[in-house]
Design a protein around this motif. Structure first.
Motif, PDB file in Angstrom:
ATOM      1  N   ARG A 259       4.266 -38.298  26.858  1.00  0.00           N
ATOM      2  CA  ARG A 259       3.094 -37.616  27.421  1.00  0.00           C
ATOM      3  C   ARG A 259       3.538 -36.339  28.114  1.00  0.00           C
ATOM      4  NH1 ARG A 259       2.703 -42.233  31.746  1.00  0.00           N
ATOM      5  NH2 ARG A 259       3.043 -43.603  30.085  1.00  0.00           N
ATOM      6  N   ASP A 260       2.721 -35.327  27.957  1.00  0.00           N
ATOM      7  CA  ASP A 260       3.031 -34.054  28.600  1.00  0.00           C
ATOM      8  C   ASP A 260       2.892 -34.200  30.112  1.00  0.00           C
ATOM      9  OD1 ASP A 260       3.478 -32.956  26.149  1.00  0.00           O
ATOM     10  OD2 ASP A 260       1.669 -31.736  26.108  1.00  0.00           O
ATOM     11  N   PHE A 261       3.765 -33.514  30.814  1.00  0.00           N
ATOM     12  CA  PHE A 261       3.811 -33.606  32.268  1.00  0.00           C
ATOM     13  C   PHE A 261       4.210 -32.237  32.813  1.00  0.00           C
ATOM     14  CE2 PHE A 261       6.323 -34.006  36.117  1.00  0.00           C
ATOM     15  CZ  PHE A 261       5.487 -34.754  36.926  1.00  0.00           C
ATOM     16  N   ALA A 262       3.620 -31.855  33.939  1.00  0.00           N
ATOM     17  CA  ALA A 262       4.002 -30.606  34.601  1.00  0.00           C
ATOM     18  C   ALA A 262       3.839 -30.792  36.103  1.00  0.00           C
ATOM     19  CB  ALA A 262       3.144 -29.447  34.117  1.00  0.00           C
ATOM     20  N   ALA A 263       4.810 -30.303  36.849  1.00  0.00           N
ATOM     21  CA  ALA A 263       4.765 -30.412  38.306  1.00  0.00           C
ATOM     22  C   ALA A 263       5.437 -29.203  38.937  1.00  0.00           C
ATOM     23  CB  ALA A 263       5.458 -31.687  38.767  1.00  0.00           C
ATOM     24  N   ILE A 264       4.962 -28.863  40.130  1.00  0.00           N
ATOM     25  CA  ILE A 264       5.545 -27.781  40.912  1.00  0.00           C
ATOM     26  C   ILE A 264       6.134 -28.394  42.172  1.00  0.00           C
ATOM     27  CG2 ILE A 264       5.106 -25.635  42.159  1.00  0.00           C
ATOM     28  CD1 ILE A 264       2.679 -25.227  40.256  1.00  0.00           C
ATOM     29  N   LEU A 265       7.436 -28.186  42.367  1.00  0.00           N
ATOM     30  CA  LEU A 265       8.118 -28.679  43.558  1.00  0.00           C
ATOM     31  C   LEU A 265       8.081 -27.583  44.606  1.00  0.00           C
ATOM     32  CD1 LEU A 265       9.359 -30.112  40.996  1.00  0.00           C
ATOM     33  CD2 LEU A 265      11.238 -30.674  42.474  1.00  0.00           C
ATOM     34  N   SER A 266       7.682 -27.954  45.800  1.00  0.00           N
ATOM     35  CA  SER A 266       7.497 -26.981  46.861  1.00  0.00           C
ATOM     36  C   SER A 266       8.640 -27.010  47.865  1.00  0.00           C
ATOM     37  CB  SER A 266       6.186 -27.286  47.595  1.00  0.00           C
ATOM     38  OG  SER A 266       6.065 -26.489  48.747  1.00  0.00           O
ATOM     39  N   PRO A 267       9.090 -25.828  48.310  1.00  0.00           N
ATOM     40  CA  PRO A 267      10.107 -25.772  49.360  1.00  0.00           C
ATOM     41  C   PRO A 267       9.493 -25.956  50.756  1.00  0.00           C
ATOM     42  CG  PRO A 267       9.543 -23.571  48.692  1.00  0.00           C
ATOM     43  CD  PRO A 267       8.764 -24.508  47.796  1.00  0.00           C
TER      44      PRO A 267
ATOM     45  N   VAL B 167       8.527 -29.222  33.528  1.00  0.00           N
ATOM     46  CA  VAL B 167       7.583 -29.555  32.462  1.00  0.00           C
ATOM     47  C   VAL B 167       8.269 -30.465  31.457  1.00  0.00           C
ATOM     48  CG1 VAL B 167       6.169 -28.585  30.605  1.00  0.00           C
ATOM     49  CG2 VAL B 167       6.421 -27.322  32.745  1.00  0.00           C
ATOM     50  N   ASN B 168       7.514 -31.436  30.940  1.00  0.00           N
ATOM     51  CA  ASN B 168       7.983 -32.265  29.837  1.00  0.00           C
ATOM     52  C   ASN B 168       6.927 -32.185  28.752  1.00  0.00           C
ATOM     53  OD1 ASN B 168       8.741 -34.197  27.984  1.00  0.00           O
ATOM     54  ND2 ASN B 168       9.128 -35.787  29.491  1.00  0.00           N
ATOM     55  N   ARG B 169       7.323 -31.653  27.612  1.00  0.00           N
ATOM     56  CA  ARG B 169       6.431 -31.581  26.450  1.00  0.00           C
ATOM     57  C   ARG B 169       7.088 -32.324  25.295  1.00  0.00           C
ATOM     58  NH1 ARG B 169       2.571 -28.493  28.063  1.00  0.00           N
ATOM     59  NH2 ARG B 169       2.937 -26.590  29.215  1.00  0.00           N
ATOM     60  N   GLY B 170       6.458 -33.424  24.919  1.00  0.00           N
ATOM     61  CA  GLY B 170       6.952 -34.197  23.786  1.00  0.00           C
ATOM     62  C   GLY B 170       8.373 -34.696  23.960  1.00  0.00           C
ATOM     63  N   GLY B 171       8.753 -35.020  25.181  1.00  0.00           N
ATOM     64  CA  GLY B 171      10.086 -35.557  25.432  1.00  0.00           C
ATOM     65  C   GLY B 171      11.132 -34.517  25.763  1.00  0.00           C
ATOM     66  N   GLN B 172      10.770 -33.243  25.744  1.00  0.00           N
ATOM     67  CA  GLN B 172      11.707 -32.162  26.057  1.00  0.00           C
ATOM     68  C   GLN B 172      11.392 -31.604  27.436  1.00  0.00           C
ATOM     69  OE1 GLN B 172      14.409 -31.097  24.214  1.00  0.00           O
ATOM     70  NE2 GLN B 172      14.848 -29.876  26.017  1.00  0.00           N
ATOM     71  N   ALA B 173      12.254 -31.864  28.414  1.00  0.00           N
ATOM     72  CA  ALA B 173      12.043 -31.384  29.777  1.00  0.00           C
ATOM     73  C   ALA B 173      12.655 -29.999  29.959  1.00  0.00           C
ATOM     74  CB  ALA B 173      12.657 -32.360  30.776  1.00  0.00           C
ATOM     75  N   THR B 174      11.930 -29.155  30.693  1.00  0.00           N
ATOM     76  CA  THR B 174      12.416 -27.825  31.045  1.00  0.00           C
ATOM     77  C   THR B 174      12.149 -27.594  32.531  1.00  0.00           C
ATOM     78  OG1 THR B 174      10.289 -26.784  30.491  1.00  0.00           O
ATOM     79  CG2 THR B 174      11.968 -26.852  28.753  1.00  0.00           C
ATOM     80  N   ALA B 175      12.902 -26.673  33.113  1.00  0.00           N
ATOM     81  CA  ALA B 175      12.708 -26.341  34.527  1.00  0.00           C
ATOM     82  C   ALA B 175      12.880 -24.844  34.724  1.00  0.00           C
ATOM     83  CB  ALA B 175      13.701 -27.115  35.390  1.00  0.00           C
ATOM     84  N   GLN B 176      12.056 -24.303  35.609  1.00  0.00           N
ATOM     85  CA  GLN B 176      12.123 -22.877  35.937  1.00  0.00           C
ATOM     86  C   GLN B 176      11.969 -22.703  37.439  1.00  0.00           C
ATOM     87  OE1 GLN B 176       8.656 -21.529  33.741  1.00  0.00           O
ATOM     88  NE2 GLN B 176       9.963 -20.596  32.167  1.00  0.00           N
ATOM     89  N   ILE B 177      12.632 -21.694  37.965  1.00  0.00           N
ATOM     90  CA  ILE B 177      12.444 -21.295  39.348  1.00  0.00           C
ATOM     91  C   ILE B 177      11.463 -20.130  39.344  1.00  0.00           C
ATOM     92  CG2 ILE B 177      13.533 -20.364  41.432  1.00  0.00           C
ATOM     93  CD1 ILE B 177      14.461 -23.193  40.760  1.00  0.00           C
TER      94      ILE B 177
ATOM     95  N   GLN C  65       6.527 -14.838  39.652  1.00  0.00           N
ATOM     96  CA  GLN C  65       7.214 -14.593  38.383  1.00  0.00           C
ATOM     97  C   GLN C  65       8.335 -15.610  38.184  1.00  0.00           C
ATOM     98  OE1 GLN C  65       8.698 -10.590  38.433  1.00  0.00           O
ATOM     99  NE2 GLN C  65       6.662  -9.686  38.399  1.00  0.00           N
ATOM    100  N   VAL C  66       8.698 -15.811  36.934  1.00  0.00           N
ATOM    101  CA  VAL C  66       9.839 -16.666  36.637  1.00  0.00           C
ATOM    102  C   VAL C  66      11.092 -15.941  37.088  1.00  0.00           C
ATOM    103  CG1 VAL C  66      11.181 -17.805  34.840  1.00  0.00           C
ATOM    104  CG2 VAL C  66       8.703 -17.698  34.630  1.00  0.00           C
ATOM    105  N   ALA C  67      11.842 -16.535  38.001  1.00  0.00           N
ATOM    106  CA  ALA C  67      13.086 -15.935  38.479  1.00  0.00           C
ATOM    107  C   ALA C  67      14.233 -16.321  37.554  1.00  0.00           C
ATOM    108  CB  ALA C  67      13.376 -16.368  39.908  1.00  0.00           C
ATOM    109  N   LYS C  68      14.224 -17.588  37.130  1.00  0.00           N
ATOM    110  CA  LYS C  68      15.267 -18.029  36.196  1.00  0.00           C
ATOM    111  C   LYS C  68      14.920 -19.389  35.617  1.00  0.00           C
ATOM    112  CE  LYS C  68      18.048 -19.801  40.016  1.00  0.00           C
ATOM    113  NZ  LYS C  68      19.268 -19.719  40.758  1.00  0.00           N
ATOM    114  N   ASP C  69      15.462 -19.631  34.429  1.00  0.00           N
ATOM    115  CA  ASP C  69      15.385 -20.948  33.815  1.00  0.00           C
ATOM    116  C   ASP C  69      16.611 -21.730  34.268  1.00  0.00           C
ATOM    117  OD1 ASP C  69      13.036 -20.478  32.299  1.00  0.00           O
ATOM    118  OD2 ASP C  69      14.201 -19.448  30.758  1.00  0.00           O
ATOM    119  N   VAL C  70      16.424 -23.004  34.522  1.00  0.00           N
ATOM    120  CA  VAL C  70      17.553 -23.854  34.904  1.00  0.00           C
ATOM    121  C   VAL C  70      17.565 -25.089  34.007  1.00  0.00           C
ATOM    122  CG1 VAL C  70      17.675 -23.075  37.310  1.00  0.00           C
ATOM    123  CG2 VAL C  70      16.170 -24.940  36.735  1.00  0.00           C
TER     124      VAL C  70
END
Length: 164
Positions: free
Chosen positions: A17-25, A84-94, A99-104
């Motif tokens: 299942r698709d998932f998206a979350a924003i982690l807050s500082p 974000v997790n789309r179809g089993g593939q997780a990605t993360a961005q700062i 704006q996107v500062a960087k992909d991690v």
């Protein structure tokens, strides 16, 4: 029953299942809840040991990017992490300043994350399953914009006072 209806009602496999979350500082779940409500970001906030997490209700790519841009632009000097997790593939961005500062690498980003976040990202449990067992940790971003604005002011003052 048609074949398509059977497939639609069947439970999804964990991790698909698709998932998206924003982690807050920002350490206040009330602040993040009010921020999401004020900016009409459709999310449910989860208090975790690592800070509040806005679990986005709409996981559409465009909606996720808009939510990350909106939240990170509001507190321009703070880094927010989008996972974000789309179809089993997780990605993360700062995200920084809207704006996107960087992909991690998602594995590194989640290495020190609270276990509940890893559980959600991998799909081992749904948000509703976690909310059922920890209702005191869940906050809904459903307040009016006026109430959200007042809450943001109140939380900002409280956070500033705590920082000295």
């Amino acid at each position: 029953m048609t074949e398509g209806a059977e497939q639609a009602s069947a439970p999804q496999e964990p991790g698909t299942r698709d998932f998206a979350a924003i982690l807050s500082p920002i350490p206040s779940p009330r602040f993040l809840t009010a921020l999401c409500a004020l900016n009409k970001v459709d999310a449910r906030i989860l208090s975790t040991s690592g800070g509040p997490v806005a679990v986005l209700t709409d996981t559409d790519e465009e909606a996720v990017a808009k939510a990350a841009k909106t939240v990170s632009a509001f507190v321009a000097r703070a880094e927010f992490m989008l996972v974000v997790n789309r179809g089993g593939q997780a990605t993360a961005q700062i995200w920084l300043g809207g704006q996107v500062a960087k992909d991690v690498p998602a594995g590194l980003a989640l290495n020190d994350a609270p276990g509940v976040l890893t559980t959600l990202v991998t799909g081992a449990q749904s948000f509703d399953e976690i909310a059922a067992t920890h209702p005191d940790k869940v906050h809904e971003a459903t307040m009016s914009r006026f109430a959200a604005y007042r809450e943001l002011l109140k939380e900002t003052r409280r956070l500033r006072k705590e920082q000295g």
